[in-house]
Design a protein around this motif. Structure first.
Motif, mmCIF file in Angstrom:
data_model
loop_
_atom_site.group_PDB
_atom_site.id
_atom_site.type_symbol
_atom_site.label_atom_id
_atom_site.label_comp_id
_atom_site.label_asym_id
_atom_site.label_seq_id
_atom_site.Cartn_x
_atom_site.Cartn_y
_atom_site.Cartn_z
ATOM 1 N N ASP A 104 0.809 -1.217 0.000
ATOM 2 C CA ASP A 104 0.000 0.000 0.000
ATOM 3 C C ASP A 104 0.846 1.272 0.000
ATOM 4 N N VAL A 105 1.828 1.337 -0.909
ATOM 5 C CA VAL A 105 2.720 2.486 -0.984
ATOM 6 C C VAL A 105 2.164 3.484 -2.001
ATOM 7 N N GLY A 132 -1.420 8.925 -6.307
ATOM 8 C CA GLY A 132 -1.697 7.565 -6.755
ATOM 9 C C GLY A 132 -0.791 6.550 -6.093
ATOM 10 N N LYS A 133 -1.143 5.286 -6.303
ATOM 11 C CA LYS A 133 -0.302 4.196 -5.792
ATOM 12 C C LYS A 133 1.018 4.193 -6.538
ATOM 13 N N LEU A 134 2.080 3.822 -5.831
ATOM 14 C CA LEU A 134 3.396 3.720 -6.443
ATOM 15 C C LEU A 134 3.334 2.672 -7.548
ATOM 16 N N ASP A 140 11.792 4.796 -13.803
ATOM 17 C CA ASP A 140 11.164 6.070 -14.121
ATOM 18 C C ASP A 140 9.655 5.886 -14.217
ATOM 19 N N GLN A 141 8.907 6.883 -13.737
ATOM 20 C CA GLN A 141 7.450 6.803 -13.760
ATOM 21 C C GLN A 141 6.842 8.190 -13.656
ATOM 22 N N ASN A 142 5.629 8.349 -14.177
ATOM 23 C CA ASN A 142 4.930 9.634 -14.199
ATOM 24 C C ASN A 142 3.637 9.565 -13.391
ATOM 25 N N TYR A 143 3.304 10.704 -12.763
ATOM 26 C CA TYR A 143 2.055 10.851 -12.016
ATOM 27 C C TYR A 143 1.452 12.206 -12.372
#
Length: 176
Positions: A104-105, A132-134, A140-143
């Motif tokens: 639940d990160v 949002g959830k990790l 690399d990731q976008n939110y």
């Protein structure tokens, strides 16, 4: 008679060698095809990453803020950067990101100057904004940041485990 047997064995060995060659060639061709497919998959992944990077760096997106992650209890590293796209949309991009795996990160913006690993900043009246959830504990990731978010108020990105009320790591944001 012995000469005829030797000649027959030699002929059988040659015939066997010629019969094996096409199947060996077929195996080599299959290996080459597999290697080409793997190479194409890697090229596709590189292309996708280049598209993401291009989106952020080709002039269509403006860098607004950035900060480096720190974490003591849970080693967390990488960079958090807020971009504003040409259409005004805000995006948080994590690059070279790495943290511990956990249940639940979430990725949240916190209305504090920084978030120490041992500070229980979320039990106080500190305002937070859920992004949002990790998506993964590495890479690399976008939110997307909701429209109308006041970035002068939300000064820190936190990787937060909701189940254990634990801050895995934080990146204080500074103007770029």
């Amino acid at each position: 008679m012995i000469c005829a047997i030797k000649a027959g064995l030699a002929f059988a060995a040659l015939a066997g060698a010629f019969l094996l060659q096409p199947s060996l060639r077929a195996q080599d061709n299959m290996k080459q095809d597999t290697m080409k497919q793997d190479s194409m998959k890697q090229d596709d992944m590189k292309h996708d990453k280049m598209q993401d990077d291009k989106m952020m760096h080709d002039g269509n997106a403006k860098t607004l803020e950035t900060g480096k992650f720190h974490g003591k209890v849970h080693a967390t590293s990488g960079r958090a950067t807020v971009y504003q796209e040409a259409d005004g949309k805000l995006v948080l991009r994590l690059t070279n990101f790495k943290t511990s795996n956990g249940p639940d990160v979430h990725v949240i913006l916190v209305a504090t100057k920084d978030a120490g690993d041992d500070a229980n900043f979320l039990k106080s009246n500190t305002e937070r904004l859920e992004l949002g959830k990790l998506k993964g504990n590495e890479g690399d990731q976008n939110y997307e940041i909701p429209a109308g978010t006041d970035l002068t108020k939300f000064r820190t990105v936190s990787i937060y485990c909701e189940r254990f009320d634990a801050n895995f790591g934080a990146a204080p944001l500074e103007k770029f």
